[in-house]
Design a protein around this motif. Structure first.
Motif, PDB file in Angstrom:
ATOM      1  N   VAL A  79      -2.685   0.949  -4.491  1.00 10.84           N
ATOM      2  CA  VAL A  79      -2.353  -0.627  -4.263  1.00 10.84           C
ATOM      3  C   VAL A  79      -1.422  -0.922  -5.356  1.00 10.84           C
ATOM      4  CG1 VAL A  79      -3.166  -2.773  -3.773  1.00 10.84           C
ATOM      5  CG2 VAL A  79      -4.515  -0.917  -3.204  1.00 10.84           C
ATOM      6  N   LEU A  94       0.686  -1.094  -0.046  1.00 11.17           N
ATOM      7  CA  LEU A  94      -0.056   0.025   0.007  1.00 11.17           C
ATOM      8  C   LEU A  94       0.817   1.140  -0.117  1.00 11.17           C
ATOM      9  CD1 LEU A  94      -1.903  -2.120   0.989  1.00 11.17           C
ATOM     10  CD2 LEU A  94      -2.979  -0.320   2.310  1.00 11.17           C
ATOM     11  N   PRO A 151      -7.525  -3.573   0.853  1.00  8.60           N
ATOM     12  CA  PRO A 151      -6.870  -2.247   0.712  1.00  8.60           C
ATOM     13  C   PRO A 151      -7.570  -1.184   0.268  1.00  8.60           C
ATOM     14  CG  PRO A 151      -5.623  -4.296  -0.291  1.00  8.60           C
ATOM     15  CD  PRO A 151      -7.085  -4.781   0.145  1.00  8.60           C
TER      16      PRO A 151
END
Length: 287
Positions: A210, A129, A180
């Motif tokens: 991401v 991330l 995410p």
């Protein structure tokens, strides 16, 4: 890279962050083509450019507040006109806090058949991330791979890789309720990373992405992918033949400094070797 277009923590339940899929970090390249997905998870680009396809959670049954009729989310989308009364607008029955980001991403090196067949290299998937605050500071949070493929059991900082038959495609899965998303760096509207080490001051989340990296190879026979990794002997006899295999661990290539766009093995790479000894009985070797 999968990048929400315009972070807003007040996103409406039943809709998603608009996504931009590209093959480079947004702070390093903004000129390459992109795949655009809208708030309903629909591809709005004329064609799909890249090999990563988002997999969205269910919107839930669509409801018309005007007449109370429900509609099939596979046929209609939020904001569509109600097919029953023609005066109401369909809304999702998803609850606040439901995922506003995809819960998985499919990897297809062939781009839907446009490119030659390929195999995803097992163990090569990496997920990170990435975020940037309004002061220009960059943050990264790596995810760890788990063998658990049931999405309710995947940890909030984990991912699972499910390979198709013969590794020709893959799906990168995340926790079905905590995939995410920008909310990783957000707590009740506050940016959770302390910027005191960077001179202090109030900062907020400006951008988020991401990063999914994987490797693939095309050096196999696509007409018989099941024969890949198989040792075949064309003779036969009643004699015994010794086999010696040397297995090496996977080494991640690095970008070449001399030839941009190519990858090479690190000069100091010293892969481990694991020896395997075995014997096979071969028949009719004399023929």
């Amino acid at each position: 890279w999968i990048i929400p277009s315009g972070y807003d923590r007040r996103i409406t339940a039943g809709t998603y962050y608009p996504l931009t899929v590209r093959d480079a970090r947004p702070d390093r390249s903004t000129t390459r083509p992109t795949d655009e997905y809208d708030r309903n998870g629909t591809l709005t680009s004329a064609t799909r450019t890249w090999d990563i396809i988002p997999v969205y959670p269910s919107l839930g049954t669509l409801l018309c507040p005007a007449c109370g009729t429900t509609a099939d989310p596979t046929v209609y989308s939020p904001d569509d006109t109600c097919p029953a009364c023609a005066s109401g607008t369909l809304v999702s029955t998803a609850q606040p806090g439901d995922p506003a980001m995809p819960i998985a991403y499919r990897l297809d090196p062939t781009m839907g058949g446009i490119n030659p067949p390929a195999k995803v290299v097992p163990g090569s998937v990496r997920v990170v991330l990435w975020a940037m605050d309004t002061a220009g500071h960059t943050y990264q949070t790596p995810f760890s791979e788990t063998e658990t493929t049931t999405q309710a059991e995947i940890g909030p900082r984990q991912f699972a890789v499910v390979l198709s038959d013969y590794d020709q495609r893959a799906e990168v899965r995340f926790n079905e309720l905590q995939p995410p998303s920008p909310m990783v760096f957000d707590r009740n509207g506050d940016f959770v990373v302390n910027s005191a080490d960077f001179g202090g001051g109030t900062v907020t989340l400006q951008s988020f992405g991401v990063y999914i990296q994987y490797y693939y190879r095309r050096n196999y026979d696509p007409t018989a992918p099941q024969n890949d990794y198989t040792i075949k002997v064309d003779y036969s006899t009643q004699a015994i033949m010794n086999l010696y295999l040397a297995l090496q661990r996977y080494v991640e290539p690095q970008a070449s400094t001399e030839t941009p766009g190519t990858y090479v093995l690190p000069a100091d790479a010293t892969p481990d070797r694991v020896a395997l000894h075995n014997q096979v009985r071969v028949r009719n070797l004399g023929q």
